[in-house]
Enzyme design. Sequence first.
Site, PDB file in Angstrom:
ATOM      1  N   GLU A 129       0.838  -1.198   0.000  1.00 28.29           N
ATOM      2  CA  GLU A 129       0.000   0.000   0.000  1.00 28.29           C
ATOM      3  C   GLU A 129       0.874   1.251   0.000  1.00 28.29           C
ATOM      4  O   GLU A 129       2.107   1.172   0.042  1.00 28.29           O
ATOM      5  CB  GLU A 129      -0.949  -0.004   1.204  1.00 28.29           C
ATOM      6  CG  GLU A 129      -1.974  -1.128   1.158  1.00 28.29           C
ATOM      7  CD  GLU A 129      -3.025  -1.015   2.248  1.00 28.29           C
ATOM      8  OE1 GLU A 129      -3.023   0.008   2.967  1.00 28.29           O
ATOM      9  OE2 GLU A 129      -3.843  -1.925   2.379  1.00 28.29           O
ATOM     10  N   HIS A 132      -8.172  10.325   2.452  1.00 29.51           N
ATOM     11  CA  HIS A 132      -7.815   9.176   1.623  1.00 29.51           C
ATOM     12  C   HIS A 132      -7.917   9.587   0.161  1.00 29.51           C
ATOM     13  O   HIS A 132      -8.900  10.220  -0.243  1.00 29.51           O
ATOM     14  CB  HIS A 132      -8.742   7.996   1.901  1.00 29.51           C
ATOM     15  CG  HIS A 132      -8.215   6.701   1.365  1.00 29.51           C
ATOM     16  ND1 HIS A 132      -8.224   6.385   0.023  1.00 29.51           N
ATOM     17  CD2 HIS A 132      -7.649   5.635   1.996  1.00 29.51           C
ATOM     18  CE1 HIS A 132      -7.689   5.195  -0.148  1.00 29.51           C
ATOM     19  NE2 HIS A 132      -7.325   4.717   1.033  1.00 29.51           N
ATOM     20  N   ARG A 150       0.039   9.251   1.347  1.00 29.33           N
ATOM     21  CA  ARG A 150      -1.293   9.758   1.019  1.00 29.33           C
ATOM     22  C   ARG A 150      -1.349  11.269   0.855  1.00 29.33           C
ATOM     23  O   ARG A 150      -2.099  11.783   0.027  1.00 29.33           O
ATOM     24  CB  ARG A 150      -2.288   9.303   2.095  1.00 29.33           C
ATOM     25  CG  ARG A 150      -2.574   7.823   2.014  1.00 29.33           C
ATOM     26  CD  ARG A 150      -3.478   7.345   3.131  1.00 29.33           C
ATOM     27  NE  ARG A 150      -3.791   5.928   2.955  1.00 29.33           N
ATOM     28  CZ  ARG A 150      -4.488   5.207   3.820  1.00 29.33           C
ATOM     29  NH1 ARG A 150      -4.957   5.779   4.918  1.00 29.33           N
ATOM     30  NH2 ARG A 150      -4.725   3.937   3.595  1.00 29.33           N
ATOM     31  N   ARG A 180      -0.241   9.584   8.516  1.00 31.78           N
ATOM     32  CA  ARG A 180      -0.245   8.149   8.830  1.00 31.78           C
ATOM     33  C   ARG A 180       0.190   7.308   7.637  1.00 31.78           C
ATOM     34  O   ARG A 180      -0.277   7.498   6.518  1.00 31.78           O
ATOM     35  CB  ARG A 180      -1.652   7.735   9.265  1.00 31.78           C
ATOM     36  CG  ARG A 180      -1.807   6.242   9.546  1.00 31.78           C
ATOM     37  CD  ARG A 180      -3.205   5.953  10.032  1.00 31.78           C
ATOM     38  NE  ARG A 180      -4.208   6.143   9.012  1.00 31.78           N
ATOM     39  CZ  ARG A 180      -4.743   5.165   8.284  1.00 31.78           C
ATOM     40  NH1 ARG A 180      -4.339   3.919   8.457  1.00 31.78           N
ATOM     41  NH2 ARG A 180      -5.678   5.418   7.400  1.00 31.78           N
TER      42      ARG A 180
END
Length: 601
Positions: A181, A297, A343, A439
């Site tokens: 990811e 996101h 992100r 994060r």
Amino acid sequence: MSRGARWARSSGWWLLAERPDTHRDEHDLARERRTGGTFLPDERRLKAGELPESLGRRYLLEFDTDELLQQRFDVLVVGSGIAGLMAALSVGPECKVGLVTKARLTETGTWYAQGGIAGAVGEADSVELHLADTLVAGQGLCDERVVRAVVGEAAAALADLEALGVRFDLAENGGVSLAREGGHSLPRVLHTGDATGAAIQGALSSAIRSADHVDLFEDHFLADLLTAGERCVGALVLDGTTRRPAVFWADSVVLATGGCGQVYRVTTNPRIATGDGLAAAWRAGAEISDVEFVQFHPTALDHADHPRSLITEALRGEGAYLLDCSGERFMAGVHPLAELAPRDVVCREIEGVMVRCQQPHVWLDARHLGEAHLRKRFPTIWERCKEAGYDLSAELVPVAPAAHYMVGGVKVDLVGRTSLPGLYAAGEVTASGLHGANRLASNSLLEGVVFSRRIARALHDGVPAERAARIVSGPVEQTAAFTIGAARSTLQQAMTGFAGMIRSEGGLSEAAAVLAGLSRLLDVSLRRTEELEVQNMITVAALITHAARVRAETRGAHSRVDFPERDDANWAGHLVWQRGTTPRFVPVPVSHARVPGGGDQ
């Protein structure tokens, strides 16, 4: 509500504003002509870090504990996601545990988690590599001691989950299947299809229902944390069915209430994510930190669903691309990890592409992965795209960023202790030092397990505190003229428009003005869960907005167009607040971690 206050319609919003007076200058009048609303004059608008007076209120409800139903526990856990359930299960059968959750046991942020849980368990992986990736994503604000502790305990935490019945997907060779990811330098994410959170939630919920030492209270809302002197001694809980408050005394309270995505109009978070735990901890006097960092996101399905359906990063990890309005990939030249960049990087680039293309989304291209693979590996996403009218194997799918994760929160140490004795916290409600300013994907579920295990060990070593006998709150107003639905909508639109993914002093000051008007609702004693939620949302939104105004730089999940660069000389550190004080800046050593694949970040 003051006599001079009224609800005013402004650009489709309802905001609480003072009646027009003669002291507004031409600047205020021009702003009103531009927006169609009445705003507070500049000399009466709050400065950055200066919160509305109503945020100094101690309790939401007026009560006397002697007049309420009372129960006592050794440990009270608030929240039933991965952090709350693991805390309740890890404490052990020798303790009497109360578990409070505001909805049904399984209605949590954990349930909606698709991608998986990160852990350095692959043959090519190591704790040091996981540590390095986390530090890079955190943009210099991670606490390396915390990161090392969490990633170092991943194997033990994962083993605990498997012992409780969680089953992760296996690779063809019989080993655990690992996905890659965003921000990870290699495959590291354990998963159960594309519904890992639901699998974890289901297994832990079954274990809780079988645990004799845990008393479960579903549909019970945390109204406030109770304090006696300088210690947390329990919680005031509102029964969602009877709407009657009750007192749950406890030697120790574990806060695991999740995030606050509902303060934004577009979010992947469930409707219950209204920041209740953070707001309650603020009122109780616990320190909070890093609340300006709200992670969006990159790829939520651009559809009318609320909350927005998440399109997991693991799909890009399998090879899906992001395309602009010309059908061209746009991440390849932006970052060495391309579509799998951290992100914050992907979100900002998507925002730029949407502005350039004048479209509300970009395109996700998974057509080359094939129908058979997509159906097998991503069954949940396949069905959600199908329900929205898209064939994932044959069509481009519209995606756009959505509010997803609260990076900051209640400040905790390495064992989950807050600054308020008797109060512990774990999971998304915390600022643990793991995530820094941004994060790393799939580190959150791991954080919840590790910190809950650590809290349980700390509770075993603790000394029982003296129990409080009676608490009486101060008087509050009983009535006010407002509509909860309008207030919630006003707040969400203000936060989305002015304090979302891209920020500026001008926009943030507008958001602060709207929230200053709404904050008068905090002076009213309410009883319905949906009303208390809005009061909590106002508190959390004001904290986010003012922290974002104070931090005059761009770093991680906090982006300021008027301060577009990361500024380590002035802003390498944390903003820490307590009720009744102004924010203080706590500097940290700057991490110069390398970006996997080359370059510095």
